[in-house]
Design an enzyme around this catalytic site. Structure first.
Site, PDB file in Angstrom:
ATOM      1  N   ASP A   1      29.617  50.151  43.899  1.00  0.00           N
ATOM      2  CA  ASP A   1      30.331  48.874  43.836  1.00  0.00           C
ATOM      3  C   ASP A   1      29.540  47.843  43.010  1.00  0.00           C
ATOM      4  O   ASP A   1      28.343  48.035  42.713  1.00  0.00           O
ATOM      5  CB  ASP A   1      30.547  48.372  45.271  1.00  0.00           C
ATOM      6  CG  ASP A   1      31.834  47.583  45.431  1.00  0.00           C
ATOM      7  OD1 ASP A   1      32.344  47.074  44.418  1.00  0.00           O
ATOM      8  OD2 ASP A   1      32.313  47.453  46.580  1.00  0.00           O
TER       9      ASP A   1
ATOM     10  N   ASP B   1      41.460  46.250  44.692  1.00  0.00           N
ATOM     11  CA  ASP B   1      41.350  46.089  46.140  1.00  0.00           C
ATOM     12  C   ASP B   1      42.712  45.870  46.782  1.00  0.00           C
ATOM     13  O   ASP B   1      42.831  45.882  48.000  1.00  0.00           O
ATOM     14  CB  ASP B   1      40.451  44.895  46.484  1.00  0.00           C
ATOM     15  CG  ASP B   1      38.995  45.301  46.591  1.00  0.00           C
ATOM     16  OD1 ASP B   1      38.723  46.515  46.591  1.00  0.00           O
ATOM     17  OD2 ASP B   1      38.136  44.419  46.669  1.00  0.00           O
TER      18      ASP B   1
END
Ligand code: DGJ
Length: 716
Positions: A452, A518
């Site tokens: 990430d 997301d």
């Protein structure tokens, strides 16, 4: 074959051909080779025809202009009269600002060329490589070397391509967190349309590609040319239309002042500009996907159905709960279980812990092994979330090494998600992160890292050099990823960045998939996946089924539309399956099974989108490589203007084949909300690819926010 610019007499024109694309370069142009054509294959042209083509392309001198009209060279420069955006910008404290490269050597085969050139006065050497692969994708890569006696400060080295005069409408993407890669269209007027990324990662709002085509071009038709920059840092993409009629596409890294300073003998290699063209974006994309799939590192094994824990548990880690979640995952067919965030020291929330890459023994008193063993015992792979480039100020690492944080001016940058960015170009920081990642991989059986990167970079300077260090950090990241993969063959890595803020073919050269967004609300995902898919093939695109209520929009949606939207990608689940009822789990298992049965085709076939007349609906599909079958998903996004909606026409099929069209019983068997039977869906129908492309079939009547799978199989 290396030639000192000694093409045969009368053959000073180079014709590269491959995959349905031609590039014609005039090697006799003043200075550097000039573009004559990039686009459709021109066939086998004789030397005299090529000479004629060059002659035909030379424009007249006009009043008010320079005496020798500028031509677009592979590195357009003022020295030869180019008054548009230059390919190279730099100087030695102001001197040598206008390079005049002259070709010294041309090395070529049928589909590629390497041009070497020199400007002795400016003390610069240029190498330009252009190559066409079997899909007709054009790759351009430039390198400049300082052969002068003092430092050369490089501001820009961008690849440039010609656009046809029919290119009058621009398509690029913008976006934000939870809504990446939204398309925007603009008329291509005089001047420049520039898209810059200054976020140290491409960013959610950056353009994934810059395309220009005939007005109104769509997925099925309209000539379109465009390019993508394979780079994970700052970039500048431009299209420019001049009053001379010259229209160009240009792309390169965006460098901060002083970021690249070449000492004598040093060189800078620009990231590859990857360019495609087509009659419609479907063809444009097919070229790019074939290019990506031809990479030796391209994942070829079935993409494991993934269960990611983030939206299921967030930071609420407990071994028993996660073991239960994994067990339910196995029950619906999950093949890879990914523990997302929250497992390392001090990480009880997103304000602390980043940098301290040790298992938190308060939450995991027996380490991660009990979970990993459970997951593996269920026959699943295990994946772990990391965010190695980041550090929370509330961490042991930041307290010990504040100098490892990217910064400038003696101040720490403004925080983003309560975190700072490590300087991987600092040997200490690089060594520590490398050691921690290798230790994690050595201590545990980890098949997959979700890598990430949750903030944009600002003030990203090195405490060693005092200079901007985004470029060096991107290179260090690529090196680190390669080192981890080399040490652990078979390890797969996902590029995630606040969802999809680092999506590019640079990072994908070192990783195995991207986290697309997301936001997994299916209706939001439709355009996100559609425009991400212009460059990224489905097998590299994470597409997950979320819960009934989307965590990012609050919208409620059926399992059918959630699963149908995720169907073609690297399929996964991101929800607390422990809360699903048995019938819901059965239905989800049916979708997982359907995906598994067809994924070999989804992940090698041709992705297509229909240009529907009705913008309330969406029709997209994958057609097998040999066009013997296809699966489409039709989504009624909102209620249609007509009732029933307009006919569905299917792109990408073989015109001459006859297909049986039907709605499969599995994975979901009750799709039609209309008031009478839909004839072709009841009994099936057999129609040629040509008829399906030009006439189509009646669209199923669906409730808004509903989807249905349609299968097409060619008859023998
Ligand atoms: C942002 C990612 O995009 C999410 O999927 C999740 O991994 C969180 N970070 C974890 O902090």
């Amino acid at each position: 074959m290396r030639r000192e610019n000694t093409m045969q007499d009368g053959a000073q024109v180079l014709h590269l051909r491959n995959g349905g694309t031609s590039v014609v370069l005039d090697l006799s142009a003043t200075g550097l080779p000039a573009f004559v054509h990039w686009g459709a294959d021109l066939g086998d042209l004789s030397d005299s025809e090529l000479a004629g083509l060059v002659s035909a392309s030379l424009v007249q001198r006009v009043s008010g202009g320079l005496d020798h009209p500028a031509r677009l060279s592979i590195l357009p420069s003022e020295a030869f009269g180019w008054q548009g955006s230059p390919g190279l910008v730099g100087s030695r404290a102001g001197r040598d600002f206008s390079p005049a490269f002259v070709t010294t050597a041309v090395e070529t085969d049928a589909a590629s060329v390497v041009v070497s050139a020199l400007d002795p006065a400016a003390g610069l050497e240029l190498t330009a490589e252009l190559s066409l692969d079997g899909s007709g994708t054009l790759l351009q890569r430039l390198r400049v070397r300082n052969i002068g006696e003092d430092d050369y400060e490089l501001e820009r080295l961008s690849a440039t391509l010609p656009l046809p005069s029919s290119a009058r409408e621009i398509l690029d993407t913008s976006g934000r967190h939870l809504r990446e890669r939204m398309p925007q269209r603009h008329p291509f007027v005089m001047g420049s349309h520039v898209r810059e990324s200054r976020k140290g990662r491409p960013g959610a709002d950056s353009t994934l590609f810059l395309a220009v085509g005939t007005p109104g071009f769509g997925f099925e038709r309209g000539l379109v040319h465009g390019a993508h920059l394979a780079w994970s840092g700052n970039h500048r993409m431009l299209v420019e239309r001049q009053v001379t009629g010259a229209t160009i596409l240009q792309g390169g890294e965006l460098l901060a002042p002083g970021e690249v300073r070449l000492a004598p003998g040093e060189s800078y290699l620009a990231p590859p500009l990857i360019a495609s063209w087509g009659d419609g974006l479907n063809t444009f994309t097919a070229r790019l996907h074939a290019h990506v799939r031809a990479r030796p590192s391209h994942p070829r094994s079935p993409r494991p159905v993934t269960l990611n824990t983030w939206e299921a548990v967030y930071f609420a880690h407990d071994l028993d709960g996660l073991r239960d979640l994994a067990s339910v995952g196995a029950r619906v067919g999950v093949e890879r279980f990914v523990l997302d965030d929250g497992w390392f020291r001090g990480r009880r929330h997103d304000r602390a812990g980043l940098g301290d890459w040790f298992v938190d023994d308060e939450v995991w008193p027996h380490g991660l092994e009990p979970l990993i063993q459970h997951v593996r015992g269920l026959g699943m792979q295990f994946g772990l979330w990391v965010e190695p480039e980041m550090v929370n100020e509330d961490s042991d690492l930041a307290r010990a090494h504040p100098e490892w944080i990217l910064q400038t001016g003696g101040r720490i940058p403004v925080e983003g998600r309560q975190q700072q960015v490590l300087d991987l170009s600092h040997p200490g920081a690089y060594g520590y992160i490398r050691e921690r990642m290798l230790a994690l991989l050595a201590d545990h059986t980890i098949d997959y890292l979700k890598w990430d990167h949750n903030r944009d970079l600002v003030d990203a300077g090195s405490t060693i050099t005092g200079r901007a260090a985004v470029h060096e950090n991107v290179e260090a990241l690529y090196r680190l990823l390669d080192e981890l993969k080399a040490a652990h063959p078979g390890l797969e890595i996902e590029s995630c960045a606040s969802g999809g803020a680092r999506v590019d073919l640079g990072i994908l050269a070192h990783t195995d998939r991207i986290w697309t967004s997301d936001c997994i609300d299916p209706l939001e995902r439709l355009p996100i996946q559609k425009y991400t898919g212009v460059v990224v093939p489905y097998e590299l695109m994470g597409t997950h089924v979320g819960g009934t209520v989307s965590h990012s929009t609050g919208r409620t949606s059926t399992l059918r539309v959630r699963a149908a939207t995720a169907l073609f990608g690297h399929f996964g689940i991101e929800s607390d399956l422990r809360t699903f009822s048995e019938p819901e789990l059965d239905a989800l298992a049916a979708w997982v099974g359907y995906h598994q049965r067809h994924r070999a085709m989804f992940h090698t076939g041709t992705a297509v989108h229909a240009d529907l007349d009705d913008d309330t609906a969406d029709l997209r599909g994958v057609v097998a490589e040999d066009r013997s079958r296809a699966v489409f998903v039709f989504t009624q996004v909102r209620s249609s203007d007509t009732y029933p909606p307009a006919l569905l026409r299917f792109p990408g099929l073989d015109d001459d084949a006859v297909y049986r069209v039907g709605i499969p019983v599995e994975p979901a068997s009750d799709p039609i909300a209309g008031q009478s039977a839909l004839a072709w869906a009841e009994s099936g129908v057999e129609l040629s690819g040509r008829v399906l492309r030009t006439v189509g079939v009646a669209a199923p009547v669906l409730f808004p926010e509903q989807a249905v799978v349609i299968e097409l199989g060619a008859l023998d």
